[in-house]
Design a protein around this motif. Structure first.
Motif, mmCIF file in Angstrom:
data_model
loop_
_atom_site.group_PDB
_atom_site.id
_atom_site.type_symbol
_atom_site.label_atom_id
_atom_site.label_comp_id
_atom_site.label_asym_id
_atom_site.label_seq_id
_atom_site.Cartn_x
_atom_site.Cartn_y
_atom_site.Cartn_z
ATOM 1 N N ILE A 91 0.839 -1.189 0.000
ATOM 2 C CA ILE A 91 0.000 0.000 0.000
ATOM 3 C C ILE A 91 0.879 1.245 0.000
ATOM 4 C CG2 ILE A 91 -0.213 0.157 2.521
ATOM 5 C CD1 ILE A 91 -3.167 0.984 2.049
ATOM 6 N N SER A 92 0.476 2.242 -0.721
ATOM 7 C CA SER A 92 1.258 3.469 -0.835
ATOM 8 C C SER A 92 1.220 4.256 0.480
ATOM 9 C CB SER A 92 0.699 4.347 -1.959
ATOM 10 O OG SER A 92 1.252 5.644 -1.902
ATOM 11 N N PRO A 93 2.353 4.837 0.863
ATOM 12 C CA PRO A 93 2.350 5.695 2.062
ATOM 13 C C PRO A 93 1.384 6.868 1.943
ATOM 14 C CG PRO A 93 4.593 5.198 1.350
ATOM 15 C CD PRO A 93 3.680 4.728 0.256
ATOM 16 N N LYS A 94 1.038 7.242 0.687
ATOM 17 C CA LYS A 94 0.132 8.365 0.464
ATOM 18 C C LYS A 94 -1.330 7.934 0.348
ATOM 19 C CE LYS A 94 3.694 11.050 -1.930
ATOM 20 N NZ LYS A 94 4.092 11.763 -3.185
ATOM 21 N N SER A 95 -1.590 6.650 0.560
ATOM 22 C CA SER A 95 -2.959 6.149 0.451
ATOM 23 C C SER A 95 -3.871 6.813 1.487
ATOM 24 C CB SER A 95 -2.979 4.640 0.669
ATOM 25 O OG SER A 95 -4.298 4.172 0.881
ATOM 26 N N PRO A 96 -5.097 7.149 1.091
ATOM 27 C CA PRO A 96 -6.056 7.690 2.068
ATOM 28 C C PRO A 96 -6.309 6.731 3.233
ATOM 29 C CG PRO A 96 -6.851 8.010 -0.170
ATOM 30 C CD PRO A 96 -5.655 7.125 -0.274
ATOM 31 N N ARG A 97 -6.161 5.417 2.998
ATOM 32 C CA ARG A 97 -6.356 4.445 4.065
ATOM 33 C C ARG A 97 -5.281 4.603 5.129
ATOM 34 N NH1 ARG A 97 -10.726 4.498 4.094
ATOM 35 N NH2 ARG A 97 -10.523 3.045 5.829
ATOM 36 N N VAL A 98 -4.060 4.854 4.710
ATOM 37 C CA VAL A 98 -2.955 5.063 5.646
ATOM 38 C C VAL A 98 -3.181 6.350 6.434
ATOM 39 C CG1 VAL A 98 -0.477 5.511 5.851
ATOM 40 C CG2 VAL A 98 -1.306 3.753 4.265
ATOM 41 N N SER A 99 -3.574 7.404 5.744
ATOM 42 C CA SER A 99 -3.817 8.686 6.413
ATOM 43 C C SER A 99 -4.943 8.572 7.438
ATOM 44 C CB SER A 99 -4.158 9.765 5.387
ATOM 45 O OG SER A 99 -3.098 9.951 4.473
ATOM 46 N N ALA A 100 -6.010 7.848 7.064
ATOM 47 C CA ALA A 100 -7.149 7.693 7.976
ATOM 48 C C ALA A 100 -6.750 6.907 9.214
ATOM 49 C CB ALA A 100 -8.295 7.000 7.245
ATOM 50 N N ALA A 101 -5.952 5.868 9.024
ATOM 51 C CA ALA A 101 -5.512 5.068 10.167
ATOM 52 C C ALA A 101 -4.600 5.879 11.075
ATOM 53 C CB ALA A 101 -4.799 3.812 9.683
ATOM 54 N N ARG A 102 -3.717 6.658 10.479
ATOM 55 C CA ARG A 102 -2.786 7.462 11.272
ATOM 56 C C ARG A 102 -3.533 8.454 12.164
ATOM 57 N NH1 ARG A 102 -0.593 10.183 7.348
ATOM 58 N NH2 ARG A 102 0.833 8.512 6.715
ATOM 59 N N ARG A 103 -4.617 9.007 11.654
ATOM 60 C CA ARG A 103 -5.371 10.010 12.419
ATOM 61 C C ARG A 103 -6.011 9.416 13.686
ATOM 62 N NH1 ARG A 103 -6.988 12.010 7.204
ATOM 63 N NH2 ARG A 103 -8.924 10.804 7.320
ATOM 64 N N LEU A 104 -6.180 8.100 13.731
ATOM 65 C CA LEU A 104 -6.843 7.484 14.880
ATOM 66 C C LEU A 104 -5.993 7.513 16.153
ATOM 67 C CD1 LEU A 104 -8.519 4.420 13.119
ATOM 68 C CD2 LEU A 104 -9.569 6.598 13.776
ATOM 69 N N ALA A 105 -4.780 7.985 16.044
ATOM 70 C CA ALA A 105 -3.976 8.199 17.249
ATOM 71 C C ALA A 105 -4.551 9.344 18.084
ATOM 72 C CB ALA A 105 -2.525 8.496 16.882
#
Length: 281
Positions: free
Chosen positions: A8-22
């Motif tokens: 999965i790309s580091p720029k994927s919206p899925r990665v960004s969404a997961a990161r925000r859950l911190a």
């Protein structure tokens, strides 16, 4: 070997969404949280309709192939990612290569009351997420039927709370955001005796055990790590109980005191009502 195109790309919206859950506000908005490491992910996958996504390094996906399989079987989307991506999502210093995105699992307080619980832990003013998760784990180990976090306590889904629970978060009902007065009154109405654990208690745990009063349905109310329970909360309880210090230690930390109290109740309840297995549901 895994082709880089499969990652999965580091720029994927899925990665960004997961990161925000911190962050708590994003967790509350999405009603999603992070579960990190093989134990937490395995427990989440086993908990119906909880695990939504799994981010795994290639190495972790191979090492924990059974867990990845369980995640897929549970309907979770599995994303292979390089170590930097998983580390970026993770909130630990040394990530274990697996990070799950999970739906909230808390239970309405009214459902807990309807189940007529025999042993409950109420976290009234607990502010440290590690302590909250550890008390939840202790309650699970002692066979408690529920945990209640009041509105004055830490967020159940704080990553440190989730890690400290070591999967127990998925094992028993947990209510969140309940005002302490409502929690105590509701439990009393359900026939549960309220014991406030406090170092200033007029009774000690040994005395309560000797009196033979601890075999009844019981809720232990635990307070703040530094200053215990305020007087108005202690006044709500049927008794304020201290853990006796027989040696020279100044005090016990919150999680240790909670474990002692919960196990004392569990033992008394088994003695009063036959063998009450801590593994029974």
């Amino acid at each position: 070997m895994v082709d880089a195109a499969e990652l999965i790309s580091p720029k994927s919206p899925r990665v960004s969404a997961a990161r925000r859950l911190a962050k708590r506000n994003f967790r509350g908005k999405e009603r999603l949280f992070l579960a990190e490491g093989p134990q937490a992910v395995r427990e989440a996958a086993a908990h119906a309709r909880t695990l939504v996504e799994l981010f795994a390094t290639v190495d972790a996906a191979e090492r924990y192939a059974d867990i990845v399989g369980e995640a897929r079987a549970a309907g979770a989307r599995v994303h292979l990612a390089d170590e930097d991506v998983v580390a970026d999502i993770s909130t630990t210093v040394t990530p274990q290569g697996l990070v799950g995105v999970c739906r909230f699992v808390d239970t309405p307080f009214e459902e807990i009351l309807a189940a007529r619980p025999k042993l409950v832990a109420v976290l009234a003013h607990v502010r440290d997420p590690g302590n909250a998760g550890t008390v939840l784990r202790c309650a699970d180990a002692a066979g408690a039927e529920a945990v209640v976090l009041t509105d004055a306590s830490v967020d159940l889904y704080n990553p440190k709370s989730v890690r400290a629970s070591v999967g127990s978060l998925f094992h028993l009902p947990v209510a969140v955001g309940v005002p302490v007065e409502k929690a105590v009154q509701g439990l009393k109405d359900a026939g549960v005796r309220i014991l406030a654990a406090d170092g200033a208690g007029e009774d000690d745990l040994d005395t309560e055990l000797d009196k033979g009063t601890m075999g009844t349905p019981t809720a232990w109310v635990f307070g703040n790590e530094a200053w215990g329970l305020p007087e108005e909360t202690r006044a709500l309880a049927d008794a304020v109980v201290r853990v006796p210090i027989h040696g020279r230690a100044e005090s016990l930390n919150l999680a240790t005191a909670a474990a002692v109290c919960l196990y004392a109740s569990a033992r008394a309840q088994r003695a009063a009502g036959g063998c009450r297995s801590v593994t029974s549901s």
